[in-house]
Design a protein around this motif. Structure first.
Motif, PDB file in Angstrom:
ATOM      1  N   PRO A   1      11.697   8.542  -3.754  1.00  0.00           N
ATOM      2  CA  PRO A   1      10.808   7.803  -4.669  1.00  0.00           C
ATOM      3  C   PRO A   1       9.476   7.513  -3.979  1.00  0.00           C
ATOM      4  O   PRO A   1       9.454   7.128  -2.808  1.00  0.00           O
ATOM      5  N   ASP A   2       8.387   7.721  -4.705  1.00  0.00           N
ATOM      6  CA  ASP A   2       7.062   7.521  -4.105  1.00  0.00           C
ATOM      7  C   ASP A   2       6.631   6.069  -4.288  1.00  0.00           C
ATOM      8  O   ASP A   2       5.698   5.772  -5.036  1.00  0.00           O
ATOM      9  N   VAL A   3       7.335   5.162  -3.630  1.00  0.00           N
ATOM     10  CA  VAL A   3       6.991   3.732  -3.709  1.00  0.00           C
ATOM     11  C   VAL A   3       6.905   3.171  -2.292  1.00  0.00           C
ATOM     12  O   VAL A   3       7.556   3.690  -1.366  1.00  0.00           O
ATOM     13  N   PRO A   4       6.122   2.114  -2.097  1.00  0.00           N
ATOM     14  CA  PRO A   4       5.991   1.558  -0.752  1.00  0.00           C
ATOM     15  C   PRO A   4       7.358   1.178  -0.172  1.00  0.00           C
ATOM     16  O   PRO A   4       8.225   0.696  -0.881  1.00  0.00           O
ATOM     17  N   GLY A   5       7.518   1.457   1.134  1.00  0.00           N
ATOM     18  CA  GLY A   5       8.750   1.103   1.816  1.00  0.00           C
ATOM     19  C   GLY A   5       9.625   2.283   2.150  1.00  0.00           C
ATOM     20  O   GLY A   5      10.435   2.235   3.082  1.00  0.00           O
ATOM     21  N   VAL A   6       9.446   3.384   1.433  1.00  0.00           N
ATOM     22  CA  VAL A   6      10.328   4.538   1.626  1.00  0.00           C
ATOM     23  C   VAL A   6      10.060   5.230   2.964  1.00  0.00           C
ATOM     24  O   VAL A   6      10.992   5.533   3.722  1.00  0.00           O
ATOM     25  N   ALA A   7       8.813   5.444   3.308  1.00  0.00           N
ATOM     26  CA  ALA A   7       8.502   6.113   4.581  1.00  0.00           C
ATOM     27  C   ALA A   7       8.978   5.251   5.749  1.00  0.00           C
ATOM     28  O   ALA A   7       9.540   5.759   6.725  1.00  0.00           O
TER      29      ALA A   7
ATOM     30  N   ILE B   1       9.787  14.308   2.258  1.00  0.00           N
ATOM     31  CA  ILE B   1       9.259  14.031   3.603  1.00  0.00           C
ATOM     32  C   ILE B   1       9.979  14.942   4.567  1.00  0.00           C
ATOM     33  O   ILE B   1      11.212  15.046   4.526  1.00  0.00           O
TER      34      ILE B   1
ATOM     35  N   GLN C   1       4.169  14.824   4.573  1.00  0.00           N
ATOM     36  CA  GLN C   1       4.468  14.434   3.193  1.00  0.00           C
ATOM     37  C   GLN C   1       3.318  14.912   2.327  1.00  0.00           C
ATOM     38  O   GLN C   1       2.168  14.659   2.659  1.00  0.00           O
TER      39      GLN C   1
ATOM     40  N   ILE D   1       0.854  -1.192   0.000  1.00  0.00           N
ATOM     41  CA  ILE D   1       0.000   0.000   0.000  1.00  0.00           C
ATOM     42  C   ILE D   1       0.890   1.242   0.000  1.00  0.00           C
ATOM     43  O   ILE D   1       1.670   1.451   0.920  1.00  0.00           O
ATOM     44  N   ASN D   2       0.768   2.054  -1.035  1.00  0.00           N
ATOM     45  CA  ASN D   2       1.588   3.249  -1.143  1.00  0.00           C
ATOM     46  C   ASN D   2       1.017   4.383  -0.297  1.00  0.00           C
ATOM     47  O   ASN D   2      -0.195   4.598  -0.281  1.00  0.00           O
ATOM     48  N   ILE D   3       1.879   5.077   0.420  1.00  0.00           N
ATOM     49  CA  ILE D   3       1.499   6.203   1.260  1.00  0.00           C
ATOM     50  C   ILE D   3       1.508   7.474   0.407  1.00  0.00           C
ATOM     51  O   ILE D   3       2.554   7.893  -0.076  1.00  0.00           O
TER      52      ILE D   3
ATOM     53  N   THR E   1       8.627  12.648  -4.033  1.00  0.00           N
ATOM     54  CA  THR E   1       8.067  13.595  -3.080  1.00  0.00           C
ATOM     55  C   THR E   1       9.063  13.831  -1.944  1.00  0.00           C
ATOM     56  O   THR E   1      10.057  13.116  -1.823  1.00  0.00           O
TER      57      THR E   1
END
Ligand code: THR
Ligand code: THR
Lengths: 161, 161
Positions: free
Chosen positions: B24-30, B59, B49, A122-124, B57
């Motif tokens: 990068p706006d992909v799951p896992g980055v946050a 953060i 964000q 799930i992308n934030i 994006t």
């Protein structure tokens, strides 16, 4: 400290996201965006503005979906007056929040919530926090999954009744 | 409806802002940003964000100032792993919040708070909201003025004791 970090998970599917791109980062711009919305009685929920770059920044806010047509009309005029490069919107979003009074002292809650959503792919899309709440915007199609995962992650009973 | 919209103004000067650019706006980055902070016990306050553009994006998060050296060390490694273009920080910031339980139904509170700060020439650096609170990051040198102006704007008694 094993205190309960998160006491509840909330969600709201009736969200539309509106973003104004490349606003000048000078006093008066934020007021120019929200003044007309308030005059027309548009209920604004989330408001997010991040650090500016080269004197410009984006402002995003969420509203209920029924207010989108009127809001886009207002924002077209606001974008002209403030010099925003474009107005974007997305109605396929939903808001999910993890709420916990002790959260301020546990940045781990954010890490665990983000990791849990990531594991499900799930992308934030957007993040906003307060002392007792972490609010995440995701694609609406994932909201049930996200609510279930976050309940599991923080050991909460759930019933998406 | 003349109900009290704002019941209090809060502020916090012990804030340092850290921004990771072009993630990068992909799951896992946050999770990759906040996992290491939580492992090292760094208390994170605001997290913001905004909507991504072309798949990237920024953060931004705030911490207490004493945690800045360690945080920048951690973020250098995180930026390398996630592909962020740079890590920026600013210690001359302060947080000001307007708090009110009825706020959700009055987007006018945001417009009035932003307009009041604007009249004093105070630039809004970052915005984050919850249902009952609007939090604004400003330059630290304006915090007493901002608190006084916001008290006046919402008809509150104040005493910056
Ligand atoms: C971008 C906008 O927030 C601007 N900095 C203002 O103060 O109004
Ligand atoms: C940028 C970051 O939030 C990313 N979208 C994620 O889900 O981790």
């Amino acid at each position: 400290m094993e205190a309960v970090l998160v006491s509840g998970i909330a969600y709201d599917k009736d969200q539309a996201r509106v973003t104004l791109r490349d606003l000048p980062d000078v006093p008066g711009v934020a007021a120019a965006v929200f003044g007309p919305l308030s005059e027309k009685g548009v209920l604004v929920d989330m408001i997010v503005q991040n650090t500016s770059l080269d004197g410009h920044t984006d402002i995003t806010f969420t509203i209920t979906r029924k207010d989108l047509p009127q809001t886009l009309e207002i924002m077209t005029e606001v974008a002209r007056k403030t010099g925003a490069s474009e107005v974007m919107h997305d109605v396929s979003v939903a808001k999910v929040s993890a709420i916990g009074v002790g959260m301020r002292n546990h940045s781990g809650v954010a890490a665990r919530a983000f990791a849990a959503l990531t594991q499900e792919g799930i992308n934030i899309l957007m993040i906003s926090t307060s002392e007792i709440k972490i609010t995440i915007l995701i694609q609406e199609k994932y909201v049930e999954l996200a609510v279930r995962i976050l309940h599991d992650t923080f050991g909460l009973d759930w019933d998406i009744g």
